[in-house]
Scaffold this motif. Sequence first.
Motif, mmCIF file in Angstrom:
data_model
loop_
_atom_site.group_PDB
_atom_site.id
_atom_site.type_symbol
_atom_site.label_atom_id
_atom_site.label_comp_id
_atom_site.label_asym_id
_atom_site.label_seq_id
_atom_site.Cartn_x
_atom_site.Cartn_y
_atom_site.Cartn_z
ATOM 1 N N ALA A 157 -38.660 -71.466 -22.230
ATOM 2 C CA ALA A 157 -37.312 -71.133 -21.781
ATOM 3 C C ALA A 157 -36.296 -71.980 -22.528
ATOM 4 C CB ALA A 157 -37.184 -71.357 -20.286
ATOM 5 N N ALA A 158 -36.700 -73.201 -22.880
ATOM 6 C CA ALA A 158 -35.767 -74.108 -23.529
ATOM 7 C C ALA A 158 -35.461 -73.691 -24.955
ATOM 8 C CB ALA A 158 -36.330 -75.526 -23.511
ATOM 9 N N LEU A 159 -36.422 -73.019 -25.572
ATOM 10 C CA LEU A 159 -36.240 -72.646 -26.977
ATOM 11 C C LEU A 159 -35.005 -71.757 -27.161
ATOM 12 C CD1 LEU A 159 -37.768 -73.453 -29.471
ATOM 13 C CD2 LEU A 159 -39.124 -71.390 -29.279
ATOM 14 N N PRO A 160 -34.906 -70.631 -26.438
ATOM 15 C CA PRO A 160 -33.666 -69.846 -26.582
ATOM 16 C C PRO A 160 -32.446 -70.579 -26.032
ATOM 17 C CG PRO A 160 -35.078 -68.905 -24.906
ATOM 18 C CD PRO A 160 -35.891 -69.946 -25.595
ATOM 19 N N LEU A 161 -32.645 -71.349 -24.956
ATOM 20 C CA LEU A 161 -31.515 -72.072 -24.373
ATOM 21 C C LEU A 161 -30.931 -73.059 -25.382
ATOM 22 C CD1 LEU A 161 -29.930 -72.845 -21.649
ATOM 23 C CD2 LEU A 161 -31.420 -74.831 -21.695
ATOM 24 N N GLY A 162 -31.820 -73.897 -25.962
ATOM 25 C CA GLY A 162 -31.362 -74.892 -26.931
ATOM 26 C C GLY A 162 -30.692 -74.220 -28.109
ATOM 27 N N ALA A 163 -31.292 -73.117 -28.575
ATOM 28 C CA ALA A 163 -30.744 -72.423 -29.734
ATOM 29 C C ALA A 163 -29.356 -71.881 -29.419
ATOM 30 C CB ALA A 163 -31.678 -71.300 -30.147
ATOM 31 N N SER A 164 -29.201 -71.242 -28.232
ATOM 32 C CA SER A 164 -27.900 -70.629 -27.959
ATOM 33 C C SER A 164 -26.859 -71.691 -27.641
ATOM 34 C CB SER A 164 -28.006 -69.604 -26.827
ATOM 35 O OG SER A 164 -28.698 -70.154 -25.748
ATOM 36 N N LEU A 165 -27.278 -72.775 -26.966
ATOM 37 C CA LEU A 165 -26.333 -73.880 -26.722
ATOM 38 C C LEU A 165 -25.783 -74.399 -28.046
ATOM 39 C CD1 LEU A 165 -27.674 -76.352 -24.014
ATOM 40 C CD2 LEU A 165 -25.477 -75.179 -24.091
#
Lengths: 407, 307, 372
Positions: A157-165
């Motif tokens: 879940a963090a992978l897309p979150l970190g990328a979009s942040l």
Amino acid sequence: MGAFFIQPLITAALVLVLTAPISGLVLDGYRFDLHWQPPLWLALAAFFIHVGLILIRRLLRPGQKAPPQQNSRQIHPTVLRTATILLPLLGLLLPFFLGKYWLTVAILALIYVLLALGLNIVVGLAGMLDLGFVAFYAVGAYGYALGQEYLGLGFWAALPLGASLAAGLGMILGFPVLRMHGDYLAIVTLGFGEIIRLILNNWVSFTGGPNGMRVDSPTLLGLEFSRRAKEGNVPFHEFLGIDYSSNHRHIFIYLILFLVVLATLSLVTRLKHMPLGRSWEALREDEIACRSLGINHVTVKLSAFALGAMIGGIGGVFFAASQGFVNPTSFTFFESALILAIVVLGGLGSIPGVIIAAIVITVLPELLRDFSDYRVLVFGLAMVCMMIWRPKGLVQNRRPVFQRRSA
Amino acid sequence: MEPSILAQQTVNGLVLGTSYGLIAIGYTMVYGIIGMINFAHGEIYMVSAYLTAIFLAVLASFGITSVPFTLVVVLAATICVTALHGWFLERIAYRPLRNSTRLAPLITAIGLSLVLQNYVRLSQGARSQGIPTLLQGSFAIPIDSHGNLIRITHVQTLIVIVALLSMAVLTFIMHRTSLGRACRATEQDRIMASLLGIDTDRVIAIVFIIGAAMAAIAGVLVSLNYGSFDFHIGFVTGIKAFTAAVLGGIGSLPGAMLGGLILGLAESFFAGFVNSDYKDVFAFSLLVLILIFRPSGLLGQPQITKV
Amino acid sequence: MKKTSFYGMVLALIALLAPPAMAEETIPIGVAGPLTGAYAAFGEQLWRGAEQAAKDINAAGGVNGKKIELFKGDDACEPKQARAVASQLTDRHGVKAVIGHFCSSSTIPASDVYAEAGILHITPASTNPMVTERRITTLFRTCGRDNQQGSVGADFVVNKLKAKAIAVIHDKDTYGQGLADSMRAELHRMGKKEVLYEGLTRGEKDFNALVTKLKSVNADAVYFGGLHNEAGPLVRQMKEQGLKATLISGDGIVSEEFVVAAGGPTFAEGVHMTFGRDPRKIKEGQEVVEQLRKTGYEPEGYTLYAYATMQIIAAAITATRSTDGATLAKWLHTNDVPTVMGSKGWDAKGDLKVSDYVMYRWNAKGSYAEVP
């Protein structure tokens, strides 16, 4: 023959004068100790280096400059095709032959490849000097750590979150700096990078400040890579019925990371040939001409910023996952400088060059670890010499040229 | 807010800002003439701090105790040797890259600053080094009738005076001498200047020498002021001075000093009246804000792009 | 031309990648700390102590007949490097025990690597409570904890100095802020509230703005959590601005470098600090102190802590005839070990059973002495 040695002698004398106080008079409290040897050695070294340089120059002169080897350098298409298939395969098999130490180095090298690919879009393709790229890296890493701490998010879940942040932040940063050029842009991005790091360090109640935050390692379909899993979960090695080894986790991270790097690579290579990539490069060459031709410089620049930032953010998530721990000291200005050095050493805009440079720059300091005292010195020297030897980088970026076929 | 505290914070900020300004001059001049950020400049300042301590120790070993004499000799010797460092670095590391891409010298500069830092660490050890107190004492200036006063140490006074003097000398050189004219011509158009018979390589070398000399003045005075330094000081100070140079408008001499003073005052007031944890965040945010509204810095000339 | 140099490089790479040929007789032990960077002085203390101890133990016949072989690891007090060094020591050099990491911010991330590898890890210098609070069974320390330092400091400030306005300053790092927080917690427990709690930036030298702020709140005692590089200029600027407050700090300033950083004994005089009972004055250690002084090295700060740590590791290996981390840890949890710093024993967390922080004061000669 006399003239041959005069210049090196002058150099040696100069070096002697330069180094005599710093390396010859070593401070001890408010007094000093005399060490007469080091300056002499340094002067001697300078003498021989200069003689060597003159010799090399003499040897090269008769043959003039080597003729332009453009054609002979062109790699044969079949070689290229086999390489594009073989190299990824080799990369995928590599982790199974490495010890844990070299495995962590390999992961770090891949992370730097990713970061350099991201910065390459901003600096190499779009021509905007960004000295604060580490900010996006930090946002990715902390995005994972904070997401896990406060929202209970896992790696996937963090992978897309970190990328979009990171991408969002890239856009936010992009807006105000659109008006700036060249080095003003550089200092604003530098300031921005520092602001992010300082906030991460000072906001103790939220980010843990200098103590950093712990991060769980990624899971494979819910299987954990630890000796004993959390309640209700089965660890990976028990599931497969093999012995526990801490290598499994690293191999797993390496493999996902490798796939992500491959995906990024194909994305960036394709982009270079697509209208967006072309307009980045066009904007780098001449902004006014582009704008007069109707290219929207705002969207083009912002897209470069956002895309570069997104890749940086993904790199950050992987960094957090592989370290198991994040802390603001990993995101200093020096890190930005290092990533920039990779991009420039590799040859601005050249993708294979950037990959080679990233691997060299992460592996070289590790190889030098055995000379711990001289490690950073040699690293800096190598950087200077590389730049003087090949100012355009390891692999010079050749643009696709349309050639008329000669009969 | 008490007036005495306000006055004292102003003094703190001015002194800090002056030292930033002195170092910023090196950045700004080099940038003005060859358009390159010389990241190794902070390390030149660090080297000059070491040279100060070394020359002081040498003089002390000869039994020389006269303070004015020591000061003048140390200042002169440090300026000379530091300037030589500046020249040497330009000659071996930057000149070969004169006609290359814009980013190549930047990377060389980063590499050089690593080399300088570690060369000094390996030669002198990683310990903090100190400088004996030469000038002690301070002026106490009463501010109000309650006996509140501000203190300005003698060294702080010296910093401001010497900085003003060297600024004046530098401005004179740049505007009234043939060397200054050559510098300005090279800055505007290097190819044209060389066509007109100006040895541009020499001019660039001289600019590096002047920049290093200013860093040396800062190095001597600041080390006297704080009494200690280590091989790491170049980095933090270098970034701040570079920020100051950009804030004032990179390429502009008075801009560098103005940028330094604004940065110093901003840090001092924010740390003093708000929170010292976030003073650097404030300083950098101020920089970003100023550049948004004045993209070429406070006193910088806006770039005119020709098509 | 090109080909040969390429093959040469490949060969060199292979040589470096291959595990080092290990002679059977040695016991590899890692010593990790900041050997470069701004805190290299402390790394040197650890290395000198451990090196001397290994030399002495080897001269006396080694451990179970095997010689000790030391491996250096430089973390420069950076967490990322600390992890890299830790996996290098465990994986490439195959160390059986580790003495080290100076900064708590390095020790904590590195300890995970050692725990995973299942080897004994003893830090002679990291005092942050978190180091042992995480209950890693193979992790010990031979120094005290910051909360113990904080309580000695708070007791001194409140009861001895009878300070009315206490300011707490830290350097925004794991060690410094941890220490400052312990001090603050202790003050709150005693019903006192600090007048100022703020951080300064590591690596800077100008703290004049902060000092003026201290003046504006009329602080008469300033507690500083941090290291000597920042404590020195801070105390100097306090005195230059005429602020008559006592500076109290922890074991981060126990080095003669503090006097240099302050600009001379005149500025350092009157600064107080907490530190374990001076190990150089413990009678068991006299011989070692003499030996080190003979080599021209003053065994200040953590030198003897590192020496003692090496003795502890050697004692555990000798007694258990094993190098397995869990076995060694089990033995250390139940047995006391005689060292150059007296006999040492550990509680369940791996902290020392007895900690002996006392208050020291820097004097006009540039050295420190216990406050009576």
